[in-house]
Design a protein around this motif. Structure first.
Motif, PDB file in Angstrom:
ATOM      1  N   GLN A 105       0.790  -1.060   0.124  1.00 25.87           N
ATOM      2  CA  GLN A 105       0.069   0.206   0.023  1.00 25.87           C
ATOM      3  C   GLN A 105       0.804   1.317   0.290  1.00 25.87           C
ATOM      4  O   GLN A 105       0.653   2.191  -0.792  1.00 25.87           O
ATOM      5  N   GLU A 106       1.828   1.224   0.716  1.00 25.53           N
ATOM      6  CA  GLU A 106       2.712   2.370   0.955  1.00 25.53           C
ATOM      7  C   GLU A 106       3.471   3.033  -0.482  1.00 25.53           C
ATOM      8  O   GLU A 106       3.488   3.818  -0.662  1.00 25.53           O
ATOM      9  N   LYS A 107       3.848   1.562  -0.987  1.00 21.01           N
ATOM     10  CA  LYS A 107       4.699   1.866  -2.083  1.00 21.01           C
ATOM     11  C   LYS A 107       4.076   2.091  -3.563  1.00 21.01           C
ATOM     12  O   LYS A 107       4.570   2.958  -4.388  1.00 21.01           O
ATOM     13  N   ALA A 108       2.587   1.729  -3.215  1.00 24.62           N
ATOM     14  CA  ALA A 108       1.677   1.969  -4.587  1.00 24.62           C
ATOM     15  C   ALA A 108       0.922   3.251  -4.377  1.00 24.62           C
ATOM     16  O   ALA A 108       0.405   3.627  -5.320  1.00 24.62           O
ATOM     17  N   ALA A 109       0.906   3.741  -3.184  1.00 25.95           N
ATOM     18  CA  ALA A 109      -0.081   4.889  -2.906  1.00 25.95           C
ATOM     19  C   ALA A 109       0.093   5.950  -3.805  1.00 25.95           C
ATOM     20  O   ALA A 109      -1.208   6.274  -4.327  1.00 25.95           O
TER      21      ALA A 109
END
Length: 197
Positions: A105-109
């Motif tokens: 989630q953090e990488k793709a946000a």
């Protein structure tokens, strides 16, 4: 956070919802299906596609095959109107670590926030109940293809993107995304044919 049925930011919200359903640090396939409901084709295939294309999760050996088999069984039963979806226990209990979901989630946000601005309700005839059934049929084929395609490095991204387009199109009633989904499905056929021929 928006719900899976009326999400205005489907890509961001779908990962949030999966993380919310983690139990003891993991989210099982059954937990995720229970959270979306047995008749929620859009959210299920959207999340499946995202799991496959995000390297943090999709690169784990066996994950694309588990996702493919899960979606295959889900979509077949959806097509015949099953009210309750049955999955083998080995698949129902298969899980993804909460931390891996959060990392993904953090990488793709940033990308997900940008992508969500592109979706809107348009060409709604493409998201009729008939087209939903057609979409489910195509998704069934994509899911079956995903299992052997895991043996080809990076190949599952093609049906993965098709599932994302199908999921977003059905959730947001975005006919353009559904058209892109059918085109990506043709890409899967071409990829398989190029390997076999």
């Amino acid at each position: 956070m928006a719900t899976s049925s009326d999400s205005t930011d489907p890509l961001e919200d779908i990962l949030d919802e999966a993380i919310d359903k983690t139990d003891g640090g993991c989210a099982s396939v059954q937990d995720i299906l229970d959270s979306f409901g047995s008749q929620s084709l859009g959210p299920v295939i959207l999340l499946a596609g995202m799991i496959v294309i995000i390297p943090v999760i999709g690169a784990i050996p066996g994950v694309p095959s588990i996702v493919g088999l899960s979606v295959f069984l889900f979509s077949v039963q959806f097509l015949v109107g099953k009210r309750s979806i049955w999955l083998p226990e080995a698949i129902r209990t298969a899980s993804i670590e909460r931390q891996k979901l959060k990392t993904a989630q953090e990488k793709a946000a940033p990308f997900l926030r940008w992508a969500d601005t592109l979706f809107t309700e348009r060409l709604t005839f493409m998201s009729s109940s008939v087209m939903e059934r057609v979409s489910a049929g195509v998704v069934t084929a994509l899911a079956a293809a995903m299992i052997p395609m895991e043996l080809i490095p990076g190949a599952v991204a093609v049906p993965g993107w098709a599932m994302i387009f199908f999921g977003v199109g059905l959730m947001a009633r975005d006919g353009l995304m559904l058209i892109l989904a059918f085109l990506a499905s043709l890409g899967t056929v071409y990829l398989i044919a190029s390997v076999l021929l």
